[in-house]
Scaffold this active site. Structure first.
Site, PDB file in Angstrom:
ATOM      1  N   SER A 453       0.859  -1.170   0.000  1.00 25.60           N
ATOM      2  CA  SER A 453       0.000   0.000   0.000  1.00 25.60           C
ATOM      3  C   SER A 453       0.902   1.227   0.000  1.00 25.60           C
ATOM      4  CB  SER A 453      -0.875   0.014   1.256  1.00 25.60           C
ATOM      5  OG  SER A 453      -1.608  -1.188   1.326  1.00 25.60           O
ATOM      6  N   CYS A 645      -7.280  -0.820   7.323  1.00 26.29           N
ATOM      7  CA  CYS A 645      -6.158  -1.380   6.583  1.00 26.29           C
ATOM      8  C   CYS A 645      -5.257  -2.136   7.541  1.00 26.29           C
ATOM      9  CB  CYS A 645      -5.356  -0.272   5.901  1.00 26.29           C
ATOM     10  SG  CYS A 645      -3.912  -0.896   5.021  1.00 26.29           S
ATOM     11  N   ASP A 690      -8.602  -2.264   3.005  1.00 27.52           N
ATOM     12  CA  ASP A 690      -7.390  -2.613   2.272  1.00 27.52           C
ATOM     13  C   ASP A 690      -6.674  -3.583   3.203  1.00 27.52           C
ATOM     14  OD1 ASP A 690      -5.273  -2.606   0.463  1.00 27.52           O
ATOM     15  OD2 ASP A 690      -4.381  -0.772   1.243  1.00 27.52           O
ATOM     16  N   TRP A 692      -4.778  -7.413   4.015  1.00 32.38           N
ATOM     17  CA  TRP A 692      -4.012  -8.532   3.467  1.00 32.38           C
ATOM     18  C   TRP A 692      -3.640  -9.455   4.597  1.00 32.38           C
ATOM     19  CZ3 TRP A 692      -2.056  -3.485   3.798  1.00 32.38           C
ATOM     20  CH2 TRP A 692      -1.013  -3.300   4.700  1.00 32.38           C
TER      21      TRP A 692
HETATM   22  C1  LIG Z   1      -3.044  -5.309  -1.365  1.00 33.60           C
HETATM   23  C2  LIG Z   1      -1.883  -5.579  -0.456  1.00 33.60           C
HETATM   24  C3  LIG Z   1      -1.241  -4.548   0.202  1.00 33.60           C
HETATM   25  C4  LIG Z   1      -0.158  -4.792   1.048  1.00 33.60           C
HETATM   26  N1  LIG Z   1       0.465  -3.753   1.665  1.00 33.60           N
HETATM   27  C5  LIG Z   1       1.512  -3.982   2.499  1.00 33.60           C
HETATM   28  C6  LIG Z   1       2.174  -2.909   3.169  1.00 33.60           C
HETATM   29  O1  LIG Z   1       1.835  -1.740   3.000  1.00 33.60           O
HETATM   30  N2  LIG Z   1       3.214  -3.207   3.992  1.00 33.60           N
HETATM   31  C7  LIG Z   1       3.634  -4.503   4.203  1.00 33.60           C
HETATM   32  O2  LIG Z   1       4.582  -4.697   4.954  1.00 33.60           O
HETATM   33  N3  LIG Z   1       3.028  -5.544   3.572  1.00 33.60           N
HETATM   34  C8  LIG Z   1       1.984  -5.313   2.723  1.00 33.60           C
HETATM   35  N4  LIG Z   1       1.374  -6.378   2.084  1.00 33.60           N
HETATM   36  C9  LIG Z   1       1.962  -7.720   2.241  1.00 33.60           C
HETATM   37  C10 LIG Z   1       3.088  -7.894   1.204  1.00 33.60           C
HETATM   38  O3  LIG Z   1       2.546  -7.923  -0.105  1.00 33.60           O
HETATM   39  C11 LIG Z   1       3.891  -9.194   1.360  1.00 33.60           C
HETATM   40  O4  LIG Z   1       3.017 -10.273   1.441  1.00 33.60           O
HETATM   41  C12 LIG Z   1       4.785  -9.202   2.592  1.00 33.60           C
HETATM   42  O5  LIG Z   1       5.668  -8.100   2.575  1.00 33.60           O
HETATM   43  C13 LIG Z   1       5.623 -10.478   2.650  1.00 33.60           C
HETATM   44  O6  LIG Z   1       6.350 -10.622   1.449  1.00 33.60           O
HETATM   45  P1  LIG Z   1       7.731 -11.411   1.408  1.00 33.60           P
HETATM   46  O7  LIG Z   1       8.033 -11.692  -0.036  1.00 33.60           O
HETATM   47  O8  LIG Z   1       8.770 -10.723   2.198  1.00 33.60           O
HETATM   48  O9  LIG Z   1       7.388 -12.763   2.145  1.00 33.60           O
HETATM   49  P2  LIG Z   1       7.062 -14.191   1.490  1.00 33.60           P
HETATM   50  O10 LIG Z   1       8.300 -14.858   1.100  1.00 33.60           O
HETATM   51  O11 LIG Z   1       6.014 -14.000   0.485  1.00 33.60           O
HETATM   52  O12 LIG Z   1       6.473 -14.928   2.756  1.00 33.60           O
HETATM   53  C14 LIG Z   1       5.268 -14.459   3.333  1.00 33.60           C
HETATM   54  C15 LIG Z   1       4.733 -15.447   4.321  1.00 33.60           C
HETATM   55  O13 LIG Z   1       4.398 -16.670   3.688  1.00 33.60           O
HETATM   56  C16 LIG Z   1       4.621 -17.726   4.566  1.00 33.60           C
HETATM   57  N5  LIG Z   1       5.633 -18.626   4.012  1.00 33.60           N
HETATM   58  C17 LIG Z   1       6.671 -18.309   3.204  1.00 33.60           C
HETATM   59  N6  LIG Z   1       7.387 -19.385   2.906  1.00 33.60           N
HETATM   60  C18 LIG Z   1       6.808 -20.421   3.526  1.00 33.60           C
HETATM   61  C19 LIG Z   1       7.090 -21.818   3.602  1.00 33.60           C
HETATM   62  N7  LIG Z   1       8.124 -22.366   2.967  1.00 33.60           N
HETATM   63  N8  LIG Z   1       6.255 -22.591   4.326  1.00 33.60           N
HETATM   64  C20 LIG Z   1       5.199 -22.060   4.961  1.00 33.60           C
HETATM   65  N9  LIG Z   1       4.900 -20.753   4.938  1.00 33.60           N
HETATM   66  C21 LIG Z   1       5.681 -19.945   4.237  1.00 33.60           C
HETATM   67  C22 LIG Z   1       5.117 -17.162   5.860  1.00 33.60           C
HETATM   68  O14 LIG Z   1       4.017 -16.924   6.694  1.00 33.60           O
HETATM   69  C23 LIG Z   1       5.716 -15.850   5.415  1.00 33.60           C
HETATM   70  O15 LIG Z   1       5.750 -14.907   6.432  1.00 33.60           O
HETATM   71  C24 LIG Z   1       0.281  -6.119   1.240  1.00 33.60           C
HETATM   72  C25 LIG Z   1      -0.370  -7.167   0.581  1.00 33.60           C
HETATM   73  C26 LIG Z   1      -1.428  -6.916  -0.255  1.00 33.60           C
HETATM   74  C27 LIG Z   1      -2.103  -8.069  -0.948  1.00 33.60           C
HETATM   75  C1  LIG Z   2      -6.913  -9.020  -0.164  1.00 34.81           C
HETATM   76  C2  LIG Z   2      -7.635 -10.332  -0.239  1.00 34.81           C
HETATM   77  C3  LIG Z   2      -9.023 -10.353  -0.282  1.00 34.81           C
HETATM   78  C4  LIG Z   2      -9.729 -11.565  -0.344  1.00 34.81           C
HETATM   79  N1  LIG Z   2     -11.094 -11.566  -0.356  1.00 34.81           N
HETATM   80  C5  LIG Z   2     -11.771 -12.734  -0.354  1.00 34.81           C
HETATM   81  C6  LIG Z   2     -13.219 -12.768  -0.304  1.00 34.81           C
HETATM   82  O1  LIG Z   2     -13.905 -11.753  -0.274  1.00 34.81           O
HETATM   83  N2  LIG Z   2     -13.817 -13.978  -0.310  1.00 34.81           N
HETATM   84  C7  LIG Z   2     -13.125 -15.162  -0.373  1.00 34.81           C
HETATM   85  O2  LIG Z   2     -13.740 -16.230  -0.383  1.00 34.81           O
HETATM   86  N3  LIG Z   2     -11.777 -15.156  -0.424  1.00 34.81           N
HETATM   87  C8  LIG Z   2     -11.075 -13.985  -0.401  1.00 34.81           C
HETATM   88  N4  LIG Z   2      -9.694 -13.989  -0.435  1.00 34.81           N
HETATM   89  C9  LIG Z   2      -8.961 -15.261  -0.540  1.00 34.81           C
HETATM   90  C10 LIG Z   2      -8.490 -15.563  -1.985  1.00 34.81           C
HETATM   91  O3  LIG Z   2      -9.560 -15.778  -2.889  1.00 34.81           O
HETATM   92  C11 LIG Z   2      -7.640 -16.816  -1.923  1.00 34.81           C
HETATM   93  O4  LIG Z   2      -6.487 -16.512  -1.157  1.00 34.81           O
HETATM   94  C12 LIG Z   2      -7.218 -17.388  -3.271  1.00 34.81           C
HETATM   95  O5  LIG Z   2      -6.446 -18.555  -3.031  1.00 34.81           O
HETATM   96  C13 LIG Z   2      -6.396 -16.414  -4.120  1.00 34.81           C
HETATM   97  O6  LIG Z   2      -6.183 -16.989  -5.421  1.00 34.81           O
HETATM   98  P1  LIG Z   2      -5.187 -16.359  -6.524  1.00 34.81           P
HETATM   99  O7  LIG Z   2      -3.782 -16.538  -6.001  1.00 34.81           O
HETATM  100  O8  LIG Z   2      -5.414 -17.178  -7.754  1.00 34.81           O
HETATM  101  O9  LIG Z   2      -5.516 -14.921  -6.751  1.00 34.81           O
HETATM  102  C14 LIG Z   2      -8.996 -12.779  -0.389  1.00 34.81           C
HETATM  103  C15 LIG Z   2      -7.597 -12.766  -0.349  1.00 34.81           C
HETATM  104  C16 LIG Z   2      -6.909 -11.561  -0.268  1.00 34.81           C
HETATM  105  C17 LIG Z   2      -5.408 -11.577  -0.240  1.00 34.81           C
END
Ligand SMILES: Cc1cc2nc3c(=O)[nH]c(=O)nc-3n(C[C@H](O)[C@H](O)[C@H](O)COP(=O)(O)OP(=O)(O)OC[C@H]3O[C@@H](n4cnc5c(N)ncnc54)[C@H](O)[C@@H]3O)c2cc1C
Ligand SMILES: Cc1cc2nc3c(=O)[nH]c(=O)nc-3n(C[C@H](O)[C@H](O)[C@H](O)COP(=O)(O)O)c2cc1C
Ligand SMILES: *[C@@H]1O[C@H](CO)[C@@H](O)[C@H](O)[C@H]1NC(C)=O
Ligand SMILES: *[C@@H]1O[C@H](CO)[C@@H](O)[C@H](O)[C@H]1NC(C)=O
Ligand SMILES: *[C@@H]1O[C@H](CO)[C@@H](O)[C@H](O)[C@H]1NC(C)=O
Ligand SMILES: *[C@@H]1O[C@H](CO)[C@@H](O)[C@H](O)[C@H]1NC(C)=O
Length: 693
Positions: A453, A645, A690, A692
């Site tokens: 975000s 959020c 918003d 996640w």
């Molecule tokens: C719309 C949106 C907005 C977001 N905004 C923010 C933001 O403003 N700030 C922020 O910090 N984050 C935000 N996020 C989350 C961000 O996108 C990432 O998911 C987060 O930073 C982790 O990414 P990463 O690649 O470092 O971790 P990843 O490598 O993707 O790992 C994430 C998590 O997955 C799990 N995982 C990973 N590997 C394994 C494994 N081998 N076995 C089991 N579990 C595992 C663990 O729980 C781990 O902590 C947002 C997400 C969304 C969808």
């Molecule tokens: C930001 C966010 C919003 C979601 N909203 C819904 C929802 O309204 N209803 C639902 O059943 N699942 C919801 N999910 C779960 C996703 O549908 C689910 O994680 C799915 O495995 C994502 O598939 P994709 O990786 O193909 O996009 C949401 C997940 C995220 C991260």
């Protein structure tokens, strides 16, 4: 001797037959939309020569089963490709994988009755479809769905069509699997015939994989009966032909070393920049937001100058990660290709509809480092597909057991948070050198950009976005520490920016200068994703924001924007923020900055804090929200927008409940009435989330 050989063979065949049911997580049959191809064609104007007619496409390529996916982060796409592969190898279906966005739907009434359509659909937000499924969803859920033949919706225009559905959702969201449910209901209403049950996988309960496995067996059985399919003994058939090119060197300027597409390779990267063509953005500034040793939270300023990329306050920036060197090394050694990691290889599809999920020629190292999600959780089905290629009998038996016994898999692999290479290392120290590399390309999901975000205001800094990201580091009891891929990569970029020439936090050593040093000088590949999370257009309207932890990110942007508007002499309405963290001296991010905004905005800014670890009783934002019931209700009466959020959907859910209670109590209404009003606020856009996980 001969006897032993025969026995080996029998065991091997038995294993293969036993594992047919399982297949790879990842890409086959055109599976992964080729981002690079799209880029070229968009650059060259339109998707040249590509039909949007799925029936024509199936006819031309000799297919009888199309598997459509609606996917945001790739999970639905992976399941779709697994179905495609299993249908093909086990039942002889001629499958084609299709991105919903690439086709039209108004001729589905001509879908032949000897063919099959499969829909694998994820749900998002308020029961919304994924970006690539928006048009399709509007089409089938619209009031006036109409088809080419002109047969009206109530006369069953789809009566020839057979279909299968599987939905992906998370039951902690209110609109659980809403998209697939509506699609299924409407297809049936339109006369189509569903085969098997309507499958639903639940991320919330953590049972997605098991839900899928349990759903697909009876579905295949019903389908085989309906379509008269013979189940057969499947053997692994590679989707891609991988050939080494000894005449080429990785220094050749035609070899991809991580460049996302041809323009990037040729050093003339050009816009438009989007999800298939990232901008290599300079990080102009980075700093630490926490005051503790063992946790990190990054503030980074990423410049969009010269990119033509624009954003609005509340949008998301996507960051394209690269894997840590340590994990790349582990993966390459486990699969016995470490020695030839820099050999040039060409990857070609064997099936005409399969697409290679990265540009080639390339190297093993590049595929693993830049294109594959090698650190994520392991698929049980994928592990079992490796059994025929195990280095010895003992590890083969172990892998087979992991594939068959989900509790054992949970105990040995999932609960330890192992990634694939770690899981295999824990089975044997022998390398898995016989695994065809194509199987890995097909089975390992492609690496996904991570969204953040945007924490800055576009009004204040239109050509620079800031990111607020907590560095993921999860200590698994009795095992290792899981390091988030993207956030640790960003962390090492920050260390480099601070002057550390070779940062290696925890020995992770990222290739931070990028392919051919193209990211040197601290750059990161990004694109922008527009969201609906927006400030009211009238700044005099009050706003209420709930943003604990990194959930405060977009609200820093909101407050920054309102302070700038106030400085310009605009009337700014009440700006109420609920922020929470552990302790005011450790992880209260932007504390000084908020003090500055406080002096600029005066009474129109109020920040309410909840410090969960300062008192014996834990205090969270939802508790503070309740304490401020009178003010909150007053602001809502003045048409305040309400925003939530954060990274804990539990928080978001509790906030939703508390708000309903506040409204009911303050207005003397029944509790259900309070809930109803919150629901209404969601539909009319005055309650925005918003969130996640
Ligand atoms: C719309 C949106 C907005 C977001 N905004 C923010 C933001 O403003 N700030 C922020 O910090 N984050 C935000 N996020 C989350 C961000 O996108 C990432 O998911 C987060 O930073 C982790 O990414 P990463 O690649 O470092 O971790 P990843 O490598 O993707 O790992 C994430 C998590 O997955 C799990 N995982 C990973 N590997 C394994 C494994 N081998 N076995 C089991 N579990 C595992 C663990 O729980 C781990 O902590 C947002 C997400 C969304 C969808
Ligand atoms: C930001 C966010 C919003 C979601 N909203 C819904 C929802 O309204 N209803 C639902 O059943 N699942 C919801 N999910 C779960 C996703 O549908 C689910 O994680 C799915 O495995 C994502 O598939 P994709 O990786 O193909 O996009 C949401 C997940 C995220 C991260
Ligand atoms: C499909 O579903 C939507 C929403 O559930 C509904 O409004 C629409 O009329 C339906 N269309 C048909 C043909 O059933
Ligand atoms: C599902 O949502 C819950 C909370 O709503 C969240 O804690 C959980 O991590 C989500 N599951 C996945 C796998 O995204
Ligand atoms: C930005 O847009 C202008 C005008 O459309 C164009 O000339 C220029 O090449 C674009 N720049 C990039 C980096 O795409
Ligand atoms: C949205 O709905 C709520 C609850 O019914 C109402 O109080 C509010 O005024 C509505 N807002 C808009 C912008 O329509």
């Amino acid at each position: 001797m001969a006897q032993v050989d025969t026995l080996d063979l029998v065991v091997l065949v038995a294993l293969i037959v036993g594992t047919v049911a399982y297949f790879t997580k990842g890409s086959l049959w055109g599976v992964v939309k080729d981002p690079y191809a799209t880029t070229y064609s968009t650059i060259n104007g339109a998707k040249a020569g590509q039909t949007r007619d799925i029936l024509q496409k199936m006819e031309e390529t000799g297919k009888n089963c199309v598997i459509f996916y609606g996917s945001q982060t790739g999970t639905a796409e992976d399941y779709a490709s697994r179905l495609a592969k299993e249908g093909s190898q086990r039942f002889g279906l001629k499958t084609i994988l299709a991105d919903l966005e690439d086709y039209d739907y108004d001729n589905l009434d001509k879908f032949p009755d000897d063919k099959l359509a499969v829909f694998v659909l994820a749900t998002y937000g308020e029961g919304e479809p994924t970006d690539n499924a928006v048009d399709f969803f509007q089409f089938v859920s619209g009031e006036d769905v109409s088809f080419e033949s002109g047969v009206p919706a109530d006369e069953k225009p789809l009566s020839n069509m057979k279909y299968v559905t599987f939905g992906l959702g998370n039951n902690t969201y209110e609109h659980y699997n809403a998209v697939v449910r509506i699609v299924d209901t409407n297809l049936t209403k339109l006369g189509a015939k569903r085969i098997g049950t309507a499958g639903e996988g639940d991320d919330g309960a953590g049972t997605m994989e098991e839900d899928y496995l349990a759903w697909k067996e009876p579905m295949w059985k019903a389908l085989a009966e309906e379509m008269g399919l013979e189940e057969r003994e499947a053997v692994y058939e590679a989707a891609f032909e991988i050939t080494e090119a000894p005449d080429m060197s990785p220094e050749d300027d035609t070899v991809y070393l991580g460049e996302p597409n041809q323009n990037h390779l040729e050093g003339s990267s050009q816009g438009p920049y989007h999800a298939h063509n990232p901008f290599i953005a300079p990080i102009s500034e980075s700093r630490e937001l926490f005051n503790v040793k063992d946790r990190n939270c990054l503030h980074m300023e990423i410049s969009l100058a010269g990119s033509n990329l624009t954003y609005q306050t509340g949008d998301h920036v996507a960051i394209w990660p690269t894997n840590a060197g340590k994990e790349v090394d582990r993966f390459l050694s486990v699969f016995g290709v470490a020695d030839k990691r820099n050999s040039v290889i060409k990857v070609k599809p064997i099936d005409v509809t399969a697409k290679v999920p990265f540009p080639t020629p390339t190297t093993y190292d590049t595929i693993v480092r830049y294109h594959s999600e090698i650190c994520g959780p392991v698929s049980r089905q994928f592990v079992s597909s490796l059994a025929p290629f195990a280095p010895d009998e003992a590890s083969r038996a172990e892998i087979k057991r992991l594939g068959e016994d989900k509790d054992y898999f949970q105990e040995r692999v999932a609960s330890k948070y192992y990634n694939l290479a770690q899981a295999l290392e824990s089975i044997t120290s022998q390398p898995f050198s016989s695994v065809p590399f194509s199987l890995l390309v097909e089975g390992i999901p492609k690496i996904q950009p991570r969204y953040y975000s945007i924490s800055s205001s576009s009004l204040v800094q239109s050509d620079k976005v800031s990111v607020t990201a907590v560095v993921e580091s999860i200590r698994v009891p009795g095992a290792h520490t899981v390091k988030g891929v993207t956030t640790n990569y960003l962390y090492s970029l920050k260390l480099k920016q601070e002057g550390d020439p070779n940062p290696d936090p925890h020995g992770l050593t990222y290739a931070i200068t990028g392919p051919r040093n193209k990211y040197d000088g601290i750059h990161v590949p990004v694109h922008i994703r527009h969201s609906n999370f927006k400030l009211p257009s009238d700044p005099s309207k009050p706003i209420i924001m709930i943003g604990p932890g990194t959930g405060v990110a977009p609200f820093r942007g909101f407050i920054q924007e309102r302070a700038a508007l106030a400085a310009k002499g605009e009337k700014v309405g009440m700006t109420l923020l609920f922020f929470g963290c552990r302790n005011r001296n450790e992880d209260f991010m932007y504390k000084e900055e908020f003090e500055k905004y406080q002096s600029q905005l005066g009474d129109s800014l109020k920040i309410v804090t909840a410090f969960s670890r300062e008192t014996s009783q834990k205090v969270y934002v939802q508790h503070r929200l309740r304490e401020e019931a009178v003010l909150v209700n007053e602001l809502l009466k003045q048409k305040a927008n309400f925003y939530v959020c954060g990274d804990a959907a539990n928080m978001a859910r509790e906030v939703n409940v508390v708000l309903g209670q506040i409204i009911a109590e303050q207005r003397g209404l029944a509790p259900e009435k309070g809930e109803e009003i919150v629901k209404h606020m969601r539909t009319n856009g005055s309650y925005q989330e918003d969130v996640w996980s």
